[in-house]
Design an enzyme around this catalytic site. Structure first.
Site, PDB file in Angstrom:
ATOM      1  N   THR A 141       0.817  -1.218   0.000  1.00 45.85           N
ATOM      2  CA  THR A 141       0.000   0.000   0.000  1.00 45.85           C
ATOM      3  C   THR A 141       0.845   1.260   0.000  1.00 45.85           C
ATOM      4  OG1 THR A 141      -1.825  -1.113   1.091  1.00 45.85           O
ATOM      5  CG2 THR A 141      -1.750   1.254   1.329  1.00 45.85           C
ATOM      6  N   TYR A 147      -8.325   0.583  -3.330  1.00 46.64           N
ATOM      7  CA  TYR A 147      -7.226   1.083  -4.155  1.00 46.64           C
ATOM      8  C   TYR A 147      -6.435  -0.124  -4.624  1.00 46.64           C
ATOM      9  CZ  TYR A 147      -4.830  -0.061   0.111  1.00 46.64           C
ATOM     10  OH  TYR A 147      -4.367  -0.743   1.209  1.00 46.64           O
ATOM     11  N   THR A 161       1.737  -4.418   4.118  1.00 46.71           N
ATOM     12  CA  THR A 161       1.642  -4.664   5.562  1.00 46.71           C
ATOM     13  C   THR A 161       1.120  -6.062   5.901  1.00 46.71           C
ATOM     14  OG1 THR A 161      -0.527  -3.612   5.565  1.00 46.71           O
ATOM     15  CG2 THR A 161       1.356  -2.237   6.171  1.00 46.71           C
ATOM     16  N   ASP A 162       0.526  -6.764   4.920  1.00 46.30           N
ATOM     17  CA  ASP A 162      -0.103  -8.047   5.253  1.00 46.30           C
ATOM     18  C   ASP A 162       0.902  -9.085   5.759  1.00 46.30           C
ATOM     19  OD1 ASP A 162      -2.406  -6.853   4.482  1.00 46.30           O
ATOM     20  OD2 ASP A 162      -2.840  -8.178   2.798  1.00 46.30           O
ATOM     21  N   LYS A 190       0.612  -7.249  12.625  1.00 45.25           N
ATOM     22  CA  LYS A 190      -0.529  -6.444  12.165  1.00 45.25           C
ATOM     23  C   LYS A 190      -1.761  -6.912  12.931  1.00 45.25           C
ATOM     24  CE  LYS A 190      -2.840  -4.944   7.916  1.00 45.25           C
ATOM     25  NZ  LYS A 190      -2.866  -5.045   6.443  1.00 45.25           N
ATOM     26  N   GLU A 249      -1.602 -28.057  28.394  1.00 45.17           N
ATOM     27  CA  GLU A 249      -2.664 -28.437  27.444  1.00 45.17           C
ATOM     28  C   GLU A 249      -2.413 -29.790  26.776  1.00 45.17           C
ATOM     29  OE1 GLU A 249      -5.562 -27.200  26.667  1.00 45.17           O
ATOM     30  OE2 GLU A 249      -5.541 -25.193  27.521  1.00 45.17           O
TER      31      GLU A 249
HETATM   32  N1  LIG Z   1      -1.754  -1.940   3.846  1.00 41.35           N
HETATM   33  C1  LIG Z   1      -1.174  -2.780   3.002  1.00 41.35           C
HETATM   34  O1  LIG Z   1       0.010  -2.670   2.695  1.00 41.35           O
HETATM   35  C2  LIG Z   1      -1.992  -3.938   2.460  1.00 41.35           C
HETATM   36  C3  LIG Z   1      -1.884  -4.037   0.951  1.00 41.35           C
HETATM   37  C4  LIG Z   1      -1.567  -5.428   0.438  1.00 41.35           C
HETATM   38  N2  LIG Z   1      -2.558  -6.387   0.792  1.00 41.35           N
HETATM   39  C5  LIG Z   1      -0.175  -5.823   0.875  1.00 41.35           C
HETATM   40  O2  LIG Z   1       0.040  -6.378   1.912  1.00 41.35           O
HETATM   41  O3  LIG Z   1       0.735  -5.560   0.129  1.00 41.35           O
END
Ligand SMILES: NC(=O)CC[C@H](N)C(=O)O
Length: 337
Positions: free
Chosen positions: A20, A34, A100-101, A173, A294
């Protein structure tokens, strides 16, 4: 009046991978709708002219993808380029722009395998640069600030999101719609404000220079998969993953990494067939899985992932399996890293 001696700026390389932070939407109102991985590294750098006050910055486009599509080969490619740059005398710090994923996976991978004390900072954004209140500009500025600072050396791979400096090992995340998306159960290491870092704590797990793993000796990564647990879970996924060649299965368990009685027999059998069984927890704010709590791990010869979430446990298991297939050694590594 005497001229002040000019302070020499650090040399920072930005390796761009997509996400992103390189995303673009149709209008400024599109903060969530986007396309990721659209904008090239030169345009990203040009978008933050203030970077030149922090460091001599240059960019390289290593790949241009959304991070959910990153493969093990992509990880190795990126890791090798980071190592080459870290070995270079004219590089003081490295920034990686990333979706970010899976940012937390890449950051942890690099934290395990890069033999350098130079700062390596992984950074992304939650909103594309085309959106109102886009967060990528400041996140990138902060990443370059930390990468060019001497006091970031030797602290392992770091993540700068939302003004915080997080350990790449711990951070995850936690939510997908807020700019305050990245958190660690154990807290950030510091803050970065107006280009200056403020430190509060240090990571105590082994990383980078102190790690027994080295990207230069890793030719490929073994197949490690994750199976998710929930009420009424069946053993189908576990068996199918083993069938397709998984060397280890990360049990993304409920609560304490607990295992349903519907699944236990299959996991015992898979372990007898040589598949490593690693118990982790998918609880949101951070799991804490202990041996023989467990489940009788000693008896079944299973491993526990302790506080590593399933996706981070997959990273450590892959790297660890390049060295050993001994479950006791794997468990030692899961305590130490
Ligand atoms: N906020 C993001 O970067 C998510 C965008 C995309 N799904 C990625 O991880 O590249």
């Amino acid at each position: 009046k005497e001229a002040q001696p000019q302070q020499k700026l650090a040399n920072v390389v930005i390796l761009a991978t997509g996400g992103t932070i390189a995303g673009a939407g149709a209008s400024a109102a599109n903060s969530a709708t986007y396309q990721a991985a659209k904008v090239g590294i030169e345009q990203l750098i040009a978008g933050v002219p203030e970077l030149s006050q922090l460091a001599n910055v240059r960019g390289e486009q290593v790949m241009q993808i959304a991070s959910e599509s990153i493969t093990n080969d992509n990880l190795l490619q990126l890791g090798r380029r980071v190592a080459e740059l870290a070995d270079s005398n004219d590089v003081d710090g490295i920034v990686i722009t990333h979706g970010t994923d899976t940012l937390e996976e890449t950051a942890y991978f690099l934290n395990l395998v890069e033999k350098t004390d130079k700062p390596i900072i992984v950074v992304g954004s939650m909103r594309p640069g085309t959106a109102m209140s886009a967060d990528g500009m400041l996140n990138l500025y902060n990443a370059v600030a930390v990468a060019s600072s001497k006091d970031a050396r030797g602290k392992g791979v770091l993540v700068t999101m939302n003004d915080e400096i997080q350990s790449g090992r711990d951070v995850s995340k936690m939510i997908n719609i807020k700019t305050e998306a990245f958190k660690s159960a154990w807290g950030p290491l510091g803050m970065v404000v107006e280009g200056k870092s403020y430190w509060f704590r240090l990571p105590s797990k082994r990383h980078t220079m102190d790690s027994e793993f080295d990207i230069k000796t890793i030719e490929s990564l073994p197949n490690v998969e994750i199976a998710y647990s929930y009420g009424n879970v069946s053993d189908t996924a576990y068996k199918a993953l083993a069938q397709s060649g998984a060397k280890a299965i990360i049990h993304a368990g409920t609560g304490n990494g607990s295992v349903s009685s519907r699944v236990v027999p299959a996991l015992q059998d898979l372990r007898k067939d040589g598949v490593q069984i690693i118990r982790s927890s998918h609880v949101n704010a951070g799991g804490f899985v202990l041996r023989n709590a467990e489940q009788p791990d000693d008896k079944y010869d299973w491993v526990v992932a302790h506080d590593l979430n399933p996706q981070k446990a997959r990273i450590l298991a892959m790297v660890a399996l390049t060295k050993t297939n001994d479950s006791k050694e794997l468990q030692r590594m899961f305590w130490e890293y």
